[in-house]
Design a protein around this motif. Structure first.
Motif, short mmCIF file in Angstrom:
data_model
loop_
_atom_site.label_atom_id
_atom_site.label_comp_id
_atom_site.label_asym_id
_atom_site.label_seq_id
_atom_site.Cartn_x
_atom_site.Cartn_y
_atom_site.Cartn_z
N VAL A 83 0.86 -1.18 0.00
CA VAL A 83 0.00 0.00 0.00
C VAL A 83 0.90 1.23 0.00
CG1 VAL A 83 -1.78 1.30 1.22
CG2 VAL A 83 -1.83 -1.21 1.23
N ALA A 84 0.69 2.12 -0.97
CA ALA A 84 1.50 3.33 -1.07
C ALA A 84 0.94 4.41 -0.15
CB ALA A 84 1.53 3.84 -2.50
N VAL A 85 1.84 5.14 0.49
CA VAL A 85 1.47 6.25 1.37
C VAL A 85 2.14 7.51 0.85
CG1 VAL A 85 1.53 7.16 3.72
CG2 VAL A 85 1.26 4.69 3.35
N CYS A 88 6.37 4.16 1.07
CA CYS A 88 6.15 5.56 1.43
C CYS A 88 6.86 6.53 0.49
CB CYS A 88 6.64 5.80 2.85
SG CYS A 88 5.86 4.74 4.09
N TRP A 89 6.26 7.73 0.36
CA TRP A 89 6.93 8.78 -0.41
C TRP A 89 6.49 10.15 0.06
CZ3 TRP A 89 11.17 9.06 -2.94
CH2 TRP A 89 11.47 10.19 -3.71
N ASP A 90 7.46 11.06 0.05
CA ASP A 90 7.24 12.47 0.34
C ASP A 90 8.31 13.23 -0.43
OD1 ASP A 90 7.37 15.13 1.77
OD2 ASP A 90 5.86 14.16 3.03
N ASP A 91 7.94 14.36 -1.02
CA ASP A 91 8.94 15.15 -1.77
C ASP A 91 10.02 15.72 -0.86
OD1 ASP A 91 7.67 14.69 -4.17
OD2 ASP A 91 6.46 16.51 -4.09
N SER A 101 -3.42 0.02 -3.08
CA SER A 101 -4.14 1.27 -2.84
C SER A 101 -3.13 2.38 -2.58
CB SER A 101 -5.08 1.11 -1.64
OG SER A 101 -5.86 2.29 -1.44
N LEU A 102 -3.53 3.60 -2.85
CA LEU A 102 -2.73 4.79 -2.53
C LEU A 102 -3.45 5.56 -1.45
CD1 LEU A 102 -0.45 6.89 -3.04
CD2 LEU A 102 -1.95 7.91 -4.78
#
Length: 468
Positions: free
Chosen positions: A12-14, A37-40, A69-70
């Motif tokens: 599941v992408a966060v 996980c991802w954050d700029d 799911s995102l």
């Protein structure tokens, strides 16, 4: 923690790794999912990696190939003014997009609930103004009544970070339009709509889109009880849409501007008195005027909403009234921080726009008003009718001179700094005055946020009083 159900063994992408994003990743992992996980922001990614979470650039080719799911943090736009590129990529890949609120509602119930005498319930509060105070007040009343209660969402803890509710427990959620707009599951037992005024219009494509985001909590949530503020057309429309007829008491109408009549269930406040009517008869009345934590008509509306919610949960009028008197209010929201020598000192730093400042000004008399900051669009015309109670304005901020020029007919002194404004207001305050911080402007010209501005005001007032 509420472990997220339905993704055991799936990735599941966060997207977005602030408070809610990291709490979501933890809850997903606790439920057996594999968070990606991802954050700029590299610092946010480093924090997630330090907790053992995998990070991956979700804009890379094939990033969604194995994603179930995102989950998107509330601050990230998903439609207006334009969708975030990662969300667009998820759409293109056919990956469902959700948020932590949706995960919460689909995951809350546990197997142990079958053994509970009273299943836990969820009260969800939305609207433009008063959400935080209403939510906190409901939580306070329940706690004072000895009911196990947790406060979460836009206030308190993240929704997935709370403890699993116990037998008879209540979860009180403050939900913003950002949260209700995207959640794929919304199933509160009691839902509250406080009011509607223009806000976040760029995020929702206009006022209609903004209202539609709020309406989802009721139209898709199907609450057992809906508590609706009917002082605006949107509230009247919503109450009418949800009701099967005038006597349908699944809808509780509330107001702080008018007496409500009819055979249904109504709670309203007039001239400082809260009244409850059912089937055309008055069943309770509370004098709100001496309650220090709920000053002014806007707080009387919050009191009506919280009262109605607690009545829907089965609490008695006397229990609710007793709890009202011990409610201290929220920091930075019409918060009385001191009373000395006949002068009241009130911190309403949260009044960052004209609408909220106008409500604060109408709540008090003989006001020595500390105002100013980073002005918002539209000017100060909306304040004109509320300035009759202002004895003098003490203007702060880089734009203090321009702000003061708009206060035609009001004695205004350009102070620029909080230090000067507090000193001058306290020096001139007389018995019966209220020194009120209600800036009608953002704080970013001098402070990092409105909380820091309110803390500065509070510290300076208390330090000055301590030296007397």
């Amino acid at each position: 923690m509420i472990p997220v159900k339905g993704f055991d063994g799936h990735k599941v992408a966060v997207l977005g790794l602030g408070r809610s994003g990291l709490a979501t990743a933890r809850a997903l992992k606790a439920g057996g999912a594999i968070p990606v996980c991802w954050d700029d922001n590299p610092a946010a990614r480093d924090k997630a990696e330090a907790e053992g979470f995998a990070t991956a650039d979700l804009m890379q080719p094939g990033a969604f190939d194995e994603i179930a799911s995102l989950i998107v943090s509330p601050g990230i736009p998903h439609l207006y003014p334009e969708p975030n590129k990662v969300i667009s990529a998820a759409w293109a890949a056919g990956v469902p997009v959700d948020n932590d609120i949706g995960l919460f509602f689909r995951s809350l119930a546990g197997g142990e609930w079958h053994e509970f005498d009273t299943p836990p319930r969820v009260v969800a509060v939305t609207g433009s103004n008063g959400k935080s105070t209403t939510s906190a007040l409901i939580h306070h009343i329940l706690t004072e009544a000895g009911k196990p209660s947790q406060l979460a969402g836009n206030i308190g803890r993240g929704v997935l970070d709370i403890d699993p509710p116990e037998d008879g427990g209540v979860v009180v959620l403050e939900l913003s339009s950002y949260q209700t707009d995207l959640a794929r599951a919304l199933t509160p037992d009691v839902a509250v709509f406080t009011n509607l005024s223009p806000d976040h219009l760029d995020r929702h494509g206009g006022k209609g889109g903004y209202f539609a985001a709020k309406r989802r909590l009721f139209a898709e949530g199907g609450p057992d009880r809906a508590i609706i503020g009917v002082d605006e057309n949107e509230g009247r429309y919503l109450a009418n849409q949800l009701s099967e007829g005038a006597a349908d008491d699944r809808v509780i109408r509330i107001s702080s501007a008018q007496k409500l009549t009819g055979p249904g269930w109504q709670v309203f406040a007039r001239k400082g008195f809260l009244a409850e009517y059912r089937k055309g008869r008055q069943t309770a009345s509370i004098d709100l005027r001496p309650i220090p934590g709920l000053p002014g008509a806007h707080n009387h509306q919050n009191a009506c909403a919280a009262y109605a919610a607690c009545r829907a949960l089965g609490l008695s009028p006397r229990t609710i009234e007793d709890a009202f008197h011990s409610f201290a209010g929220l920091p930075h929201r019409s918060q009385t921080i001191a009373q000395a020598n006949g002068v009241r000192y009130v911190n309403d730093s949260k009044a960052t726009n004209v609408d909220s400042a106008e409500k604060a000004l109408r709540a008090f008399t003989n006001i020595r008003w500390i105002c100013g900051g980073l002005e918002k669009e539209g000017g100060l015309d909306g304040l004109r009718d509320a300035l009759t109670s202002v004895k003098k304005a003490y203007v702060i901020g880089r734009e203090a001179a321009h702000f003061a020029m708009q206060l035609t007919g009001t004695d205004a002194e350009i102070c620029t700094t909080m230090e000067t404004a507090v000193a001058r207001a306290m020096a001139e305050a007389e018995d019966g005055d209220t020194v009120l911080l209600a800036p009608a402007a953002a704080s970013f010209d001098q402070y990092n946020n409105f909380e820091e501005r309110g803390d500065d005001f509070t510290a300076r007032v208390r330090a000055a009083l301590a030296s007397f």
